[in-house]
Design a protein around this motif. Structure first.
Motif, short mmCIF file in Angstrom:
data_model
loop_
_atom_site.label_atom_id
_atom_site.label_comp_id
_atom_site.label_asym_id
_atom_site.label_seq_id
_atom_site.Cartn_x
_atom_site.Cartn_y
_atom_site.Cartn_z
N LEU A 156 0.83 -1.21 0.00
CA LEU A 156 0.00 0.00 0.00
C LEU A 156 0.86 1.26 0.00
CD1 LEU A 156 -2.84 -1.03 2.47
CD2 LEU A 156 -3.02 -0.74 0.00
N ALA A 157 1.98 1.23 0.74
CA ALA A 157 2.84 2.42 0.80
C ALA A 157 3.43 2.73 -0.57
CB ALA A 157 3.96 2.19 1.81
N GLU A 158 3.78 1.68 -1.32
CA GLU A 158 4.34 1.90 -2.66
C GLU A 158 3.27 2.46 -3.60
OE1 GLU A 158 6.14 -0.55 -6.50
OE2 GLU A 158 5.89 -1.58 -4.58
N LEU A 159 2.06 1.94 -3.51
CA LEU A 159 1.00 2.43 -4.37
C LEU A 159 0.68 3.89 -4.06
CD1 LEU A 159 -1.13 2.03 -6.53
CD2 LEU A 159 -2.65 1.07 -4.79
N VAL A 160 0.63 4.25 -2.79
CA VAL A 160 0.37 5.64 -2.42
C VAL A 160 1.47 6.55 -2.98
CG1 VAL A 160 0.26 7.27 -0.49
CG2 VAL A 160 -1.00 5.13 -0.38
N ALA A 161 2.72 6.08 -2.94
CA ALA A 161 3.83 6.86 -3.49
C ALA A 161 3.65 7.05 -4.99
CB ALA A 161 5.16 6.17 -3.20
N ARG A 162 3.20 5.99 -5.68
CA ARG A 162 2.95 6.10 -7.12
C ARG A 162 1.82 7.09 -7.39
NH1 ARG A 162 4.29 1.62 -10.52
NH2 ARG A 162 6.13 0.57 -9.67
N ILE A 163 0.78 7.06 -6.59
CA ILE A 163 -0.35 7.98 -6.76
C ILE A 163 0.13 9.42 -6.64
CG2 ILE A 163 -2.48 8.82 -5.69
CD1 ILE A 163 -3.06 5.88 -4.93
N LYS A 164 0.88 9.70 -5.59
CA LYS A 164 1.36 11.07 -5.36
C LYS A 164 2.28 11.51 -6.50
CE LYS A 164 0.90 10.96 -0.33
NZ LYS A 164 1.61 11.02 0.98
N ALA A 165 3.09 10.58 -7.01
CA ALA A 165 3.99 10.92 -8.12
C ALA A 165 3.20 11.26 -9.37
CB ALA A 165 4.94 9.76 -8.39
N ARG A 166 2.17 10.48 -9.67
CA ARG A 166 1.37 10.75 -10.87
C ARG A 166 0.62 12.07 -10.75
NH1 ARG A 166 3.76 9.09 -14.65
NH2 ARG A 166 2.13 10.23 -15.73
N LEU A 167 0.18 12.40 -9.54
CA LEU A 167 -0.50 13.68 -9.33
C LEU A 167 0.46 14.84 -9.53
CD1 LEU A 167 -2.70 12.78 -6.22
CD2 LEU A 167 -3.52 13.26 -8.55
N ARG A 168 1.72 14.67 -9.13
CA ARG A 168 2.71 15.73 -9.35
C ARG A 168 2.99 15.91 -10.83
NH1 ARG A 168 5.04 13.54 -4.58
NH2 ARG A 168 6.40 12.18 -5.79
N VAL A 169 3.07 14.79 -11.57
CA VAL A 169 3.27 14.87 -13.01
C VAL A 169 2.10 15.59 -13.67
CG1 VAL A 169 3.43 13.50 -15.14
CG2 VAL A 169 4.75 12.82 -13.13
N ALA A 170 0.88 15.27 -13.24
CA ALA A 170 -0.31 15.91 -13.81
C ALA A 170 -0.31 17.40 -13.51
CB ALA A 170 -1.57 15.25 -13.25
N GLU A 171 0.10 17.76 -12.31
CA GLU A 171 0.15 19.18 -11.94
C GLU A 171 1.17 19.92 -12.80
OE1 GLU A 171 0.88 22.03 -8.01
OE2 GLU A 171 1.07 19.86 -7.87
N ALA A 172 2.33 19.29 -13.03
CA ALA A 172 3.35 19.91 -13.87
C ALA A 172 2.83 20.09 -15.29
CB ALA A 172 4.62 19.07 -13.86
N ALA A 173 2.08 19.09 -15.78
CA ALA A 173 1.53 19.17 -17.14
C ALA A 173 0.53 20.31 -17.25
CB ALA A 173 0.89 17.85 -17.52
N ASN A 174 -0.24 20.53 -16.17
CA ASN A 174 -1.23 21.61 -16.19
C ASN A 174 -0.60 22.99 -16.26
OD1 ASN A 174 -3.40 19.84 -16.08
ND2 ASN A 174 -3.49 19.86 -13.84
N GLN A 175 0.67 23.07 -15.86
CA GLN A 175 1.36 24.35 -15.88
C GLN A 175 2.01 24.65 -17.23
OE1 GLN A 175 4.07 24.04 -12.58
NE2 GLN A 175 2.46 24.20 -11.04
N MET A 176 2.00 23.67 -18.13
CA MET A 176 2.54 23.88 -19.46
C MET A 176 1.57 24.68 -20.32
SD MET A 176 4.30 20.27 -20.58
CE MET A 176 5.72 19.60 -19.72
N PRO A 177 2.08 25.33 -21.37
CA PRO A 177 1.18 26.02 -22.30
C PRO A 177 0.17 25.04 -22.90
CG PRO A 177 3.47 26.58 -22.74
CD PRO A 177 3.49 25.45 -21.76
N ARG A 178 -1.02 25.56 -23.22
CA ARG A 178 -2.05 24.68 -23.78
C ARG A 178 -1.61 24.10 -25.11
NH1 ARG A 178 -6.28 24.98 -27.35
NH2 ARG A 178 -8.13 23.74 -26.84
N GLU A 179 -0.91 24.87 -25.91
CA GLU A 179 -0.45 24.38 -27.20
C GLU A 179 1.03 24.72 -27.40
OE1 GLU A 179 -2.95 23.91 -30.92
OE2 GLU A 179 -1.89 25.77 -31.35
N ILE A 180 1.78 23.74 -27.85
CA ILE A 180 3.21 23.91 -28.09
C ILE A 180 3.48 23.53 -29.54
CG2 ILE A 180 5.54 23.31 -27.34
CD1 ILE A 180 4.29 22.24 -24.73
N ILE A 181 4.18 24.40 -30.25
CA ILE A 181 4.51 24.14 -31.65
C ILE A 181 6.02 24.17 -31.82
CG2 ILE A 181 4.31 24.97 -34.03
CD1 ILE A 181 1.62 26.19 -33.27
#
Length: 226
Positions: free
Chosen positions: A106-131
């Motif tokens: 369970l501890a490993e899965l929770v760590a994976r969850i938190k990591a994926r949420l951080r990745v998603a947050e970083a993605a949300n900070q990127m420009p909507r469109e990149i060329i």
């Protein structure tokens, strides 16, 4: 509060996992079937989905594909007893962001969850469109195009391309890429990165020798020259 949707029909797994998620400060929503899971994706708009591969009504891969049509940005972690390499490839190809074989700690899965949420947050900070050059990436819809034609990218391939294109001509170290696209606790070999770069180059037509879009900076990492 961050909402986690767990789609799992085995109570021996779901009950302790739901308790742990609550203890970690998440709002945990449970669905015991694929149909119910799809309904909860629409009704509750979760921030991350934990998806069992083997469900009583709909195969988890089909659920994953349907979710990707409605919520392309939603992080999805697959839970399954099928740990064979082909299942991993198929699962990630269906749009999953990560893959955790059962039984898991369970501890490993929770760590994976938190990591994926951080990745998603970083993605949300990127420009909507990149060329960049012949490529266009939409980080909101998670779709990428080469000369106007849509590319078929896995979730990791998309994240890798978007990251490199977000700062043209800037060199990302291997450690930075692994931390952002995978997570800082990734335990596997960085050869995974080389494999993804090689496949991505082929898909974007950058398979010349040497490549001209995704350039290798020897001993350091990679950069995008668009």
């Amino acid at each position: 509060m961050t909402t986690i949707l767990l789609v799992e029909d085995d109570e021996r797994i779901s009950e302790p996992l739901l308790r742990v998620l609550g203890t970690e400060g998440f709002e945990a929503v449970h669905a015991s079937s694929g149909v119910e899971g799809l309904e909860q994706v629409t009704a509750r708009r979760p921030d991350l989905m934990l998806l069992d591969l083997t469900l009583p009504d709909i195969d988890g891969l089909d659920v994953c594909r349907k979710v990707r049509e409605e919520r392309p940005e939603l992080p999805i972690i697959m839970l399954t007893a099928r740990a064979e390499e082909m299942d991993v490839i198929v699962g990630l190809g269906a749009g999953a962001d990560d893959y955790v074989p059962k039984p898991f700690r369970l501890a490993e899965l929770v760590a994976r969850i938190k990591a994926r949420l951080r990745v998603a947050e970083a993605a949300n900070q990127m420009p909507r469109e990149i060329i960049g050059g012949p490529l266009r990436v939409n980080t909101e819809s998670r779709r990428a195009y080469l000369d106007g034609a849509e590319l078929e990218l896995t979730s990791k391939e998309f994240d890798l391309l978007a990251l490199l294109m977000s700062k043209p001509d800037a060199t990302f170290t291997r450690e930075q890429i692994m931390s952002t696209v995978w997570d800082e606790n990734y335990w596997g070999s960085t050869r995974t990165l080389d494999t993804h770069v090689s496949t991505l180059r082929r898909k974007i037509g950058d398979d010349s020798d040497p490549p001209t879009l995704i350039v290798t900076v020897r001993g350091v990492g990679f950069r995008f020259e668009g």
